[in-house]
Design a protein around this motif. Structure first.
Motif, PDB file in Angstrom:
ATOM      1  N   ASP A  77      -2.506 -21.359  -9.316  1.00 24.55           N
ATOM      2  CA  ASP A  77      -1.682 -20.180  -9.593  1.00 24.55           C
ATOM      3  C   ASP A  77      -2.512 -18.925  -9.855  1.00 24.55           C
ATOM      4  OD1 ASP A  77       0.758 -21.717  -9.541  1.00 24.55           O
ATOM      5  OD2 ASP A  77       0.194 -22.493 -11.503  1.00 24.55           O
ATOM      6  N   TYR A  78      -3.706 -19.100 -10.381  1.00 24.04           N
ATOM      7  CA  TYR A  78      -4.542 -17.952 -10.724  1.00 24.04           C
ATOM      8  C   TYR A  78      -6.018 -18.346 -10.690  1.00 24.04           C
ATOM      9  CZ  TYR A  78      -5.234 -20.164 -15.272  1.00 24.04           C
ATOM     10  OH  TYR A  78      -5.574 -21.046 -16.260  1.00 24.04           O
ATOM     11  N   GLY A  79      -6.859 -17.336 -10.679  1.00 24.51           N
ATOM     12  CA  GLY A  79      -8.300 -17.526 -10.783  1.00 24.51           C
ATOM     13  C   GLY A  79      -8.907 -16.379 -11.560  1.00 24.51           C
ATOM     14  N   VAL A  80     -10.201 -16.438 -11.805  1.00 20.46           N
ATOM     15  CA  VAL A  80     -10.935 -15.369 -12.490  1.00 20.46           C
ATOM     16  C   VAL A  80     -12.087 -14.959 -11.583  1.00 20.46           C
ATOM     17  CG1 VAL A  80     -12.251 -14.723 -14.532  1.00 20.46           C
ATOM     18  CG2 VAL A  80     -10.328 -16.298 -14.759  1.00 20.46           C
ATOM     19  N   ASN A  81     -12.196 -13.674 -11.290  1.00 23.14           N
ATOM     20  CA  ASN A  81     -13.270 -13.233 -10.391  1.00 23.14           C
ATOM     21  C   ASN A  81     -14.564 -12.937 -11.149  1.00 23.14           C
ATOM     22  OD1 ASN A  81     -13.071 -10.610 -11.469  1.00 23.14           O
ATOM     23  ND2 ASN A  81     -11.807  -9.849  -9.788  1.00 23.14           N
ATOM     24  N   GLU A  82     -15.582 -12.540 -10.413  1.00 28.48           N
ATOM     25  CA  GLU A  82     -16.903 -12.337 -11.012  1.00 28.48           C
ATOM     26  C   GLU A  82     -16.942 -11.200 -12.027  1.00 28.48           C
ATOM     27  OE1 GLU A  82     -19.823 -10.590  -8.203  1.00 28.48           O
ATOM     28  OE2 GLU A  82     -18.114 -10.480  -6.800  1.00 28.48           O
ATOM     29  N   ILE A  88      -4.157 -13.281  -9.248  1.00 30.21           N
ATOM     30  CA  ILE A  88      -2.947 -14.055  -8.992  1.00 30.21           C
ATOM     31  C   ILE A  88      -3.027 -14.588  -7.569  1.00 30.21           C
ATOM     32  CG2 ILE A  88      -0.433 -14.022  -8.965  1.00 30.21           C
ATOM     33  CD1 ILE A  88      -1.808 -13.418 -11.708  1.00 30.21           C
ATOM     34  N   LEU A  89      -2.900 -15.884  -7.409  1.00 37.43           N
ATOM     35  CA  LEU A  89      -3.071 -16.515  -6.104  1.00 37.43           C
ATOM     36  C   LEU A  89      -1.742 -16.592  -5.357  1.00 37.43           C
ATOM     37  CD1 LEU A  89      -5.513 -19.409  -7.083  1.00 37.43           C
ATOM     38  CD2 LEU A  89      -6.047 -17.071  -6.335  1.00 37.43           C
ATOM     39  N   ARG A  90      -1.755 -16.117  -4.121  1.00 37.80           N
ATOM     40  CA  ARG A  90      -0.569 -16.207  -3.265  1.00 37.80           C
ATOM     41  C   ARG A  90      -0.252 -17.678  -3.009  1.00 37.80           C
ATOM     42  NH1 ARG A  90       2.507 -11.525  -2.597  1.00 37.80           N
ATOM     43  NH2 ARG A  90       1.148  -9.740  -2.213  1.00 37.80           N
ATOM     44  N   GLY A  91       1.024 -17.994  -2.990  1.00 39.60           N
ATOM     45  CA  GLY A  91       1.419 -19.372  -2.782  1.00 39.60           C
ATOM     46  C   GLY A  91       1.524 -20.160  -4.063  1.00 39.60           C
ATOM     47  N   GLY A  92       1.104 -19.552  -5.182  1.00 40.35           N
ATOM     48  CA  GLY A  92       1.227 -20.205  -6.478  1.00 40.35           C
ATOM     49  C   GLY A  92       2.614 -19.978  -7.068  1.00 40.35           C
ATOM     50  N   ASN A  93       2.762 -20.336  -8.322  1.00 41.18           N
ATOM     51  CA  ASN A  93       4.075 -20.286  -8.971  1.00 41.18           C
ATOM     52  C   ASN A  93       4.296 -19.067  -9.859  1.00 41.18           C
ATOM     53  OD1 ASN A  93       5.022 -22.824  -7.960  1.00 41.18           O
ATOM     54  ND2 ASN A  93       3.587 -23.830  -9.365  1.00 41.18           N
ATOM     55  N   ILE A  94       3.298 -18.186  -9.947  1.00 38.31           N
ATOM     56  CA  ILE A  94       3.445 -17.019 -10.830  1.00 38.31           C
ATOM     57  C   ILE A  94       4.359 -15.983 -10.177  1.00 38.31           C
ATOM     58  CG2 ILE A  94       2.231 -15.059 -11.846  1.00 38.31           C
ATOM     59  CD1 ILE A  94      -0.132 -16.942 -12.350  1.00 38.31           C
ATOM     60  N   PRO A  95       5.447 -15.601 -10.854  1.00 36.36           N
ATOM     61  CA  PRO A  95       6.365 -14.601 -10.283  1.00 36.36           C
ATOM     62  C   PRO A  95       5.754 -13.199 -10.334  1.00 36.36           C
ATOM     63  CG  PRO A  95       7.098 -15.212 -12.479  1.00 36.36           C
ATOM     64  CD  PRO A  95       5.920 -16.095 -12.168  1.00 36.36           C
ATOM     65  N   TYR A  96       6.111 -12.385  -9.363  1.00 33.79           N
ATOM     66  CA  TYR A  96       5.657 -10.991  -9.345  1.00 33.79           C
ATOM     67  C   TYR A  96       6.802 -10.110  -8.866  1.00 33.79           C
ATOM     68  CZ  TYR A  96       5.196 -11.819  -4.315  1.00 33.79           C
ATOM     69  OH  TYR A  96       5.452 -12.144  -3.007  1.00 33.79           O
ATOM     70  N   LEU A  97       6.732  -8.852  -9.231  1.00 34.62           N
ATOM     71  CA  LEU A  97       7.737  -7.878  -8.814  1.00 34.62           C
ATOM     72  C   LEU A  97       7.221  -7.165  -7.568  1.00 34.62           C
ATOM     73  CD1 LEU A  97      10.450  -6.473  -9.510  1.00 34.62           C
ATOM     74  CD2 LEU A  97       9.135  -4.833 -10.872  1.00 34.62           C
ATOM     75  N   SER A  98       8.007  -7.174  -6.520  1.00 36.92           N
ATOM     76  CA  SER A  98       7.596  -6.489  -5.287  1.00 36.92           C
ATOM     77  C   SER A  98       7.731  -4.982  -5.459  1.00 36.92           C
ATOM     78  CB  SER A  98       8.439  -6.960  -4.103  1.00 36.92           C
ATOM     79  OG  SER A  98       9.773  -6.500  -4.239  1.00 36.92           O
TER      80      SER A  98
END
Length: 380
Positions: A77-82, A88-98
């Protein structure tokens, strides 16, 4: 539905109290931030850009929905960058507002889920947390994470000496009376445990969290009366018929918190004089009352109550008005919430901190209010 047993009820209450106290750990203390809010929005290009938190992330403990009922998975669902940002990872379960659901081409005054744009071009999605609606919180997350030690947000001076009588009564175990007198924020809007909402995770409005913590620390009894009314300003607060509800309680402490509604039009010097007037009128009858003045967070500068006029105007100057009122009177201290919010907005989007995308703090910011108030009155 199975009835909750007495032992289960006690365990639930103990867990809730533990969480309440954990949420009052100041964000400037230690290396862990608990349940920091962040808003997930798709931009105009259809991207969800990396999200910055109060600090660069060193390690994620957990990412949950804003009501804490759903836990999301790292790598799915998510990751942490450098750079220590949340992705927020596309295809995951975290909702977002378009973007098309967030930014409207036309402002519709009949629709209570939009607010006019300050540039007079269209409108923005706006909806507060209600008992039957999630509002903007539907797209907010609660992130608990570790970070490098920092004093970035440790900007709140300790002013315990201003509350000699009030703290003395608490230390002596004597019952005290506190009255909250402010606008919708101090009434409780945006906090999930306010009386008109009461939804998980049941975060207390800042004034209640502040006073409840004092009760626990001093094993004291604090009678709290909330005389705050949504939409009001300092001119309303000065009126005798409104002050009467404060004065009749003979308060030992008044939490005086206006400014959000005033700052759109009222000059700082006029606002300061209004604060001084309110204090003097209360003290004419209750000379020993001490006052905690709370400066508000900043509103969304892109929002307007009428098209083409931002509600954000004098807000950043009001802490100085509060400070001037403090300097002129004994037993009066200002808690500068505005300063901490300004620092947060150097890294975070304003939507991360609001419950309605306009001017009400969400659970996370109610906790910041309480943390600033506690340090002002008690120190660390």
């Amino acid at each position: 539905m199975k009835a909750r047993k007495c032992g289960d009820e006690e365990e639930f209450m103990e867990e809730q109290q533990r969480r309440d106290r954990q949420m009052l750990i100041p964000i400037w203390k230690g290396t862990t931030v608990y349940c920091e809010s962040v808003f997930v929005l798709e931009d105009v290009f259809g991207q969800i850009r990396p999200l910055r938190l109060a600090y660069p992330i060193k390690r994620i403990a957990e990412v949950r929905s804003a009501d804490l009922t759903v836990t999301y998975r790292e790598g799915k669902d998510y990751g942490v960058n450098e750079y220590g940002e949340l992705e927020i990872l596309r295809g995951g379960n975290i909702p977002y507002l378009s973007w098309k659901e967030y930014r409207y081409a036309v402002f519709d005054p009949e629709n209570d889920e939009n607010i006019a744009s300050a540039d007079a071009l269209g409108a923005y999605h706006s909806c507060d947390l209600f008992c039957d609606r999630e509002g903007m919180r539907a797209w907010q997350l609660a992130v608990t994470y570790e970070h490098e030690e920092s004093k970035l947000y440790d900007v709140t001076p300790i002013k315990s000496e201003k509350f000699g009588r009030f703290l003395g009564l608490l230390k002596d175990g004597k019952p005290v009376t506190a009255v909250s007198y402010g606008d919708s924020i101090t009434y409780g809007w945006g906090a999930s445990r306010m009386k008109d909402v009461r939804k998980p995770p049941f975060c207390k409005p800042y004034n209640l969290a502040f006073l409840d913590e004092l009760e626990l620390r001093f094993s004291a009894r604090i009678r709290h009366i909330n005389r705050s009314v949504s939409g009001m300003g300092i001119d309303w607060a000065e009126k005798e018929e409104n002050l009467a509800g404060v004065i009749k309680e003979k308060p030992d402490l008044v939490i005086l918190a206006f400014g959000m509604n005033d700052a759109g039009t009222v000059r700082p010097c006029v606002f300061r004089d209004g604060l001084l007037s309110v204090i003097s009128k209360i003290r004419a009858v209750c000379p020993e009352t001490e006052f905690l003045l709370i400066s508000p967070i900043l509103p969304n500068p892109l929002a307007a109550f009428s098209a083409g006029s931002s509600i954000f105007h004098y807000h950043a100057e009001y802490p100085r008005a509060y400070a001037e009122a403090e300097a002129r009177l004994q037993g009066v201290a200002a808690a500068d919430v505005t300063a901490v919010h300004k620092l947060l907005l150097e890294r975070k989007a304003i939507q991360d901190t609001l419950s309605n995308n306009v001017n009400h703090p969400n659970d996370f910011m109610h906790r910041i209010y309480a943390q600033v108030a506690l340090k002002t009155v008690l120190g660390e």
